[in-house]
Every structure is written in C-alpha cells, then in structure tokens.
Design a protein around this motif. Structure first.
Motif, mmCIF file in Angstrom:
data_model
loop_
_atom_site.group_PDB
_atom_site.id
_atom_site.type_symbol
_atom_site.label_atom_id
_atom_site.label_comp_id
_atom_site.label_asym_id
_atom_site.label_seq_id
_atom_site.Cartn_x
_atom_site.Cartn_y
_atom_site.Cartn_z
ATOM 1 N N GLU A 94 0.800 -1.201 0.092
ATOM 2 C CA GLU A 94 -0.086 -0.031 -0.082
ATOM 3 C C GLU A 94 0.910 1.189 -0.128
ATOM 4 O O GLU A 94 0.459 2.182 -0.594
ATOM 5 N N ARG A 95 1.849 1.155 0.638
ATOM 6 C CA ARG A 95 2.833 2.273 0.859
ATOM 7 C C ARG A 95 3.496 2.770 -0.568
ATOM 8 O O ARG A 95 3.560 3.795 -0.935
ATOM 9 N N VAL A 96 3.964 1.506 -1.433
ATOM 10 C CA VAL A 96 4.474 1.657 -2.419
ATOM 11 C C VAL A 96 3.353 2.482 -3.514
ATOM 12 O O VAL A 96 3.833 3.132 -4.474
ATOM 13 N N GLU A 97 2.212 1.827 -3.509
ATOM 14 C CA GLU A 97 1.462 2.407 -4.701
ATOM 15 C C GLU A 97 0.769 3.802 -4.419
ATOM 16 O O GLU A 97 0.528 4.662 -5.148
ATOM 17 N N THR A 98 0.875 4.116 -2.927
ATOM 18 C CA THR A 98 0.289 5.454 -2.740
ATOM 19 C C THR A 98 1.598 6.397 -3.301
ATOM 20 O O THR A 98 1.719 7.394 -3.675
ATOM 21 N N VAL A 129 9.052 9.213 -9.453
ATOM 22 C CA VAL A 129 9.694 8.287 -8.782
ATOM 23 C C VAL A 129 9.611 6.936 -9.506
ATOM 24 O O VAL A 129 10.446 6.082 -9.350
ATOM 25 N N LEU A 130 8.437 6.795 -10.145
ATOM 26 C CA LEU A 130 8.180 5.465 -11.026
ATOM 27 C C LEU A 130 8.741 5.444 -12.315
ATOM 28 O O LEU A 130 9.631 4.624 -12.883
ATOM 29 N N ALA A 139 15.392 2.540 -3.755
ATOM 30 C CA ALA A 139 15.414 2.435 -2.083
ATOM 31 C C ALA A 139 13.818 3.240 -1.660
ATOM 32 O O ALA A 139 13.146 2.567 -0.655
ATOM 33 N N THR A 140 13.350 4.136 -2.360
ATOM 34 C CA THR A 140 12.070 4.666 -2.030
ATOM 35 C C THR A 140 11.062 3.741 -2.047
ATOM 36 O O THR A 140 10.208 3.646 -1.340
ATOM 37 N N LEU A 141 10.910 3.027 -3.312
ATOM 38 C CA LEU A 141 10.063 2.215 -3.633
ATOM 39 C C LEU A 141 10.193 0.659 -2.910
ATOM 40 O O LEU A 141 9.387 -0.258 -3.009
ATOM 41 N N GLY A 142 11.245 0.719 -2.016
ATOM 42 C CA GLY A 142 11.140 -0.674 -1.333
ATOM 43 C C GLY A 142 11.913 -1.651 -2.095
ATOM 44 O O GLY A 142 11.758 -2.914 -1.707
ATOM 45 N N PHE A 173 9.514 -5.935 -10.189
ATOM 46 C CA PHE A 173 8.465 -5.574 -10.891
ATOM 47 C C PHE A 173 7.336 -4.664 -10.190
ATOM 48 O O PHE A 173 7.102 -5.066 -9.057
ATOM 49 N N LEU A 174 6.863 -3.453 -10.987
ATOM 50 C CA LEU A 174 5.794 -2.747 -10.456
ATOM 51 C C LEU A 174 4.838 -2.844 -11.776
ATOM 52 O O LEU A 174 5.353 -2.189 -12.831
ATOM 53 N N VAL A 175 3.542 -2.995 -11.588
ATOM 54 C CA VAL A 175 2.761 -3.027 -12.768
ATOM 55 C C VAL A 175 1.680 -1.680 -12.248
ATOM 56 O O VAL A 175 0.846 -2.307 -11.323
ATOM 57 N N ASN A 176 1.674 -0.812 -12.871
ATOM 58 C CA ASN A 176 1.029 0.439 -12.634
ATOM 59 C C ASN A 176 1.110 0.838 -11.242
ATOM 60 O O ASN A 176 0.321 1.124 -10.167
ATOM 61 N N GLY A 177 2.323 0.594 -10.676
ATOM 62 C CA GLY A 177 2.656 1.064 -9.225
ATOM 63 C C GLY A 177 2.269 -0.098 -8.294
ATOM 64 O O GLY A 177 2.664 0.045 -7.184
ATOM 65 N N ARG A 178 1.717 -1.268 -8.933
ATOM 66 C CA ARG A 178 1.330 -2.439 -7.878
ATOM 67 C C ARG A 178 2.724 -3.475 -7.942
ATOM 68 O O ARG A 178 3.190 -3.991 -8.931
ATOM 69 N N GLN A 179 3.213 -3.818 -6.778
ATOM 70 C CA GLN A 179 4.108 -4.909 -6.617
ATOM 71 C C GLN A 179 3.456 -6.186 -6.749
ATOM 72 O O GLN A 179 2.402 -6.366 -6.504
ATOM 73 N N LEU A 180 4.660 -7.124 -6.922
ATOM 74 C CA LEU A 180 4.131 -8.483 -7.199
ATOM 75 C C LEU A 180 3.571 -9.058 -5.822
ATOM 76 O O LEU A 180 4.553 -8.958 -4.763
ATOM 77 N N PRO A 181 2.606 -9.883 -5.443
ATOM 78 C CA PRO A 181 2.274 -10.375 -4.168
ATOM 79 C C PRO A 181 3.343 -11.270 -3.860
ATOM 80 O O PRO A 181 3.681 -11.424 -2.591
ATOM 81 N N SER A 182 4.023 -12.101 -4.501
ATOM 82 C CA SER A 182 5.122 -12.837 -4.645
ATOM 83 C C SER A 182 5.899 -13.156 -5.649
ATOM 84 O O SER A 182 5.392 -12.844 -6.774
#
Length: 220
Positions: A31-35, A43-44, A181-184, A191-200
């Motif tokens: 949630e933090r990364v998506e925000t 940043v992205l 680093a900011t995005l963790g 990978f981030l898809v439209n700002g969403r990280q992979l669940p695993s």
C-alpha cells in the motif's frame, strides 16, 4: 494444562502471530509503494528512463534490474514476450538497481551506449555475455569494453569512455538507485505494474498482475 501443552500452545501462538505480522507488513508495504507511485510519477517513471511500447499505454510495467543479476537475464525474454502479447497496451520501463559489485559501472556503460543510439543492442550483448563478465566470485565488468565492439556494435569507444565518466550518466544511475530505495526494491528483478508490486515473486505472478491491470484498464 501441563508444561508440555503450555510450551506447545505458546509456540503455536508465536507462529500464528508471526504469520499475521508478516502478512500485515507485506500489505502495508504494498500500500505504501502504491501511494508513492500515485503521488509521484517521477519516482516510478522519470523522464530519463528507457522504455519500449506505446507511451500512451494504460498498463505500465516498471522493471528495476541489475545487469549482473542472473534472474534478470532469465526474465529478459519472458518480459519481451509480454510486450509481444500486448503490443498496443503495455509499456515497459527499465530502471537500474545495481546491487552486485561492478553493476553500477555496467549501467553507466549502457547509458553511454544509449548516447550513440545503441542502448537496446548493448543490453542484449550484456545479458548474452553475462556469464563471462559477471562471475560472483570474480566479477570483471571491464570486459564489456571489449565484448561490446567484439559483438559487432558500431560504437565510438573513446567517446563512450568519456560519456561513461560524465556527470549526466552518473546522475541517471544515482536517481534510479534512490528511487529503488524509496519504492522498497531490495532484490532484482523488481517489478511494478501500474505501481503495484507482485504479491510474491514469479513469472506466473507477473503474468497475473499484468492481466489484472489489462482487465481493469481495457475491459469496458
């Protein structure tokens, strides 16, 4: 309750508590990364980042990669296959996360090749020859100065060395490192898809997340 049962119950409680805490942390981190991604496109997907696919694509796949990362090399073709699967709807944006020793220099080499219009060709050579220059026991990224022209890339190597040492290229790589680093991003490929990280982590999970975003953005 005897002592043995008490110990067992305590262990079970600790395990359950740890699992709950871990899931909560993963959810909170996602949630933090998506925000962050929603609040700051820079940043992205900063203006300097190399990309493939239409710029107006509604699904953007950002990959943070390390040139010396074996898994990044393994994912290189599957990621390109995703672009072929969604040629008009998916955009790939490449960012650097050079965690391995010497990888930062290789990222700078790629950017120097980019200034001569040879970024994608240099990237292919870099991954194809990774086993020769990226041994974890004795990495030799300097070998790429010979491997790139040997592969037939028509590069002005003197100019490339000058650009490699310049502030412009260093600032690009440092920006990517800071954003990772900011995005963790702690491992690659990230990978981030439209700002969403992979669940695993996994190729199937990447395909699933891309498919979800495709359905959300393109299904009427």
């Amino acid at each position: 309750m005897n002592k043995k049962m008490l110990v067992t119950a305590t262990l079970i409680a600790l395990i359950v508590g740890f699992a709950v805490a871990t899931n909560w942390y993963r959810g909170a981190e996602a949630e933090r990364v998506e925000t962050i991604a929603d609040e700051s496109t820079n940043v992205l997907v900063p203006g300097h980042a190399m990309s493939l696919g239409p710029e107006d694509a509604q699904v953007v796949l950002v990959e943070f990669f390390d040139p010396a990362c074996e898994t990044c090399a393994m994912f290189h073709k599957p990621v390109k296959d995703l672009l072929k699967q969604y040629p008009e709807r998916l955009r790939l944006v490449l960012r650097y996360a050079p965690f391995h020793h010497g990888s930062e220099d290789v990222a700078k080499m790629l950017e120097a090749a980019r200034l001569q219009g040879k970024y994608w060709e240099a990237l292919e050579v870099m991954f194809a020859t990774q086993r020769r220059w990226a041994s974890h026991h004795h990495p030799q990224p300097e070998l790429l100065w010979e491997l790139l022209p040997a592969a037939g890339l028509e590069l002005d190597m003197e100019r490339m060395r000058q650009d490699f040492a310049g502030f412009q290229i260093d600032s690009i790589v440092q920006k990517d490192i800071a954003d990772a680093a900011t995005l963790g991003i702690r491992k690659t490929p990230g990978f981030l898809v439209n700002g969403r990280q992979l669940p695993s982590f996994g190729l199937a999970q990447l395909h699933q997340l891309v498919a979800e975003e495709m359905a959300a953005k393109y299904t009427k």
